[in-house]
Enzyme design. Structure first.
Site, PDB file in Angstrom:
ATOM      1  N   GLY A 217       0.799  -1.218   0.000  1.00 22.20           N
ATOM      2  CA  GLY A 217       0.000   0.000   0.000  1.00 22.20           C
ATOM      3  C   GLY A 217       0.836   1.275   0.000  1.00 22.20           C
ATOM      4  O   GLY A 217       2.060   1.260   0.172  1.00 22.20           O
ATOM      5  N   HIS A 218       0.144   2.385  -0.166  1.00 26.67           N
ATOM      6  CA  HIS A 218       0.778   3.698  -0.324  1.00 26.67           C
ATOM      7  C   HIS A 218       1.610   4.102   0.892  1.00 26.67           C
ATOM      8  O   HIS A 218       1.248   3.829   2.036  1.00 26.67           O
ATOM      9  CB  HIS A 218      -0.277   4.771  -0.595  1.00 26.67           C
ATOM     10  CG  HIS A 218      -1.154   5.069   0.585  1.00 26.67           C
ATOM     11  ND1 HIS A 218      -0.856   6.053   1.500  1.00 26.67           N
ATOM     12  CD2 HIS A 218      -2.321   4.522   0.992  1.00 26.67           C
ATOM     13  CE1 HIS A 218      -1.800   6.102   2.420  1.00 26.67           C
ATOM     14  NE2 HIS A 218      -2.706   5.183   2.144  1.00 26.67           N
ATOM     15  N   ASP A 219       2.741   4.719   0.615  1.00 26.57           N
ATOM     16  CA  ASP A 219       3.616   5.310   1.638  1.00 26.57           C
ATOM     17  C   ASP A 219       4.233   4.286   2.587  1.00 26.57           C
ATOM     18  O   ASP A 219       4.806   4.662   3.613  1.00 26.57           O
ATOM     19  CB  ASP A 219       2.878   6.383   2.454  1.00 26.57           C
ATOM     20  CG  ASP A 219       2.490   7.583   1.615  1.00 26.57           C
ATOM     21  OD1 ASP A 219       3.387   8.372   1.276  1.00 26.57           O
ATOM     22  OD2 ASP A 219       1.303   7.724   1.277  1.00 26.57           O
ATOM     23  N   THR A 220       4.105   3.026   2.260  1.00 29.01           N
ATOM     24  CA  THR A 220       4.735   1.995   3.085  1.00 29.01           C
ATOM     25  C   THR A 220       6.233   1.973   2.818  1.00 29.01           C
ATOM     26  O   THR A 220       6.681   2.167   1.692  1.00 29.01           O
ATOM     27  CB  THR A 220       4.088   0.621   2.805  1.00 29.01           C
ATOM     28  OG1 THR A 220       2.844   0.573   3.500  1.00 29.01           O
ATOM     29  CG2 THR A 220       4.956  -0.532   3.254  1.00 29.01           C
ATOM     30  N   CYS A 237       1.083   3.122   4.711  1.00 28.47           N
ATOM     31  CA  CYS A 237       1.775   3.783   5.824  1.00 28.47           C
ATOM     32  C   CYS A 237       2.330   2.795   6.851  1.00 28.47           C
ATOM     33  O   CYS A 237       2.424   3.112   8.043  1.00 28.47           O
ATOM     34  CB  CYS A 237       0.859   4.792   6.523  1.00 28.47           C
ATOM     35  SG  CYS A 237       0.155   6.027   5.417  1.00 28.47           S
TER      36      CYS A 237
END
Length: 309
Positions: A217-220, A237
């Protein structure tokens, strides 16, 4: 996400047509979500529960839907809809660019890198040396890939974050303006999906190996030399520290940290942050030794009931 050049508070307010509190020439360097904000960034907040967190964060410009006292050294952008106006800024500073070629003219591809047929390489992509990109891989705009990276067929790097705001007539998407960064010596299996950050970077650390059909997922941020087995789903995240092993069908909630050298056994649901150097199993997640003891005791329940009778 940093802007190409320093903006002023007045210039930003004009872009989104809102009032502001602060000096006209107050410097604005970029925009970010709350968990990655830095000095000079804009952060948005539209719920009273998070007002204090945003106002006290490292961000120096707060896009907010309430008239509040402005903290010292900061500025405010007063909006009736901060979510909408944050999207406006993303559109303005990182608009979608149409690409008419399978490999964009602005992409930079290193020596001895092989790109198999039917791949898409977007605008401003950077791919290092000695990489092997198998067929039907899609690499969205602004992705950065290091040296000696192998990506198997059908994988997608840089899709939008799964991030929505519920409205009376449906859901509004928070537009993703971030990037995916793949460091050196990473291996990515077939049919994986790695979403770009909303404003920051989704990062896969050096030497990490990812099996087939994994979602990130995003920003991980995934650390160095991790092993991630197939059908694992990692939410946005998440911080996964170095040398973590996630076995098949592990799932995580968002915003947690998995400590260095942790081992998470198959089909575990990681519902909270967990310490490094230990083995975990089950949903909700527990140390594997304790969880397996509990399962063994459950199997003994019929025997215990018979003895009680």
């Amino acid at each position: 996400m940093k802007f190409p050049q320093i903006q002023t508070l007045k210039e930003i307010a004009n872009i989104i047509d809102c009032k502001y509190v602060g000096d006209d020439n107050f410097a604005v360097l970029g925009m970010n979500e709350i968990h990655v904000v830095e000095f000079g960034d804009i952060v948005f907040v539209d719920h009273p529960k998070y007002y204090d967190k945003a106002l006290q964060s490292a961000a120096t410009i707060i896009l907010i839907n309430k008239n509040v006292d402005c903290p010292d050294g900061k500025a405010l952008l007063i909006s009736d809809d901060p979510f909408r106006d944050f999207n406006k800024l993303t559109h303005y500073f990182r608009p979608f660019q149409v690409s008419n070629n399978a490999i964009s003219a602005s992409a930079k591809i290193g020596h001895s890198t092989i790109i198999q047929p039917n791949c898409f390489v977007g605008n401003n992509v950077i791919i290092g040396n000695n990489c092997l990109i198998h067929s039907n891989v899609s690499i969205y705009d602004n992705t950065i890939i290091g040296n000696n990276v192998i990506i198997h067929a059908g994988t997608i790097l840089g899709a939008d974050a799964f991030y929505y705001k519920k409205r009376p007539d449906g859901y509004d998407q928070l537009i993703s303006g971030g990037r995916v960064i793949i460091e050196n010596n990473v291996g990515i299996g077939a049919l994986c999906t790695i979403d770009k950050g909303v404003t920051g970077d989704t990062t896969i650390g050096e030497g990490t190996k990812i099996d087939n059909q994994v979602h990130v997922g995003h920003d991980t941020i995934i650390g160095k030399k991790c092993l991630i087995a197939s059908q694992t789903g990692i939410a946005g995240c998440v911080i996964i520290e170095d040398e973590v092993t996630l076995w098949g069908q592990v799932g995580t909630t968002s915003g947690i940290t998995i400590g260095s050298k942790a081992i998470v056994m198959g089909q575990t649901g990681v519902t909270k942050s967990i310490q490094g150097g230990k083995s975990y199993f089950g949903t909700p997640v527990q140390e594997s030794r304790e969880k397996l003891k509990q399962l063994a005791n459950i199997k003994r329940i019929p025997e215990i009931l018979n003895k009680l009778k």
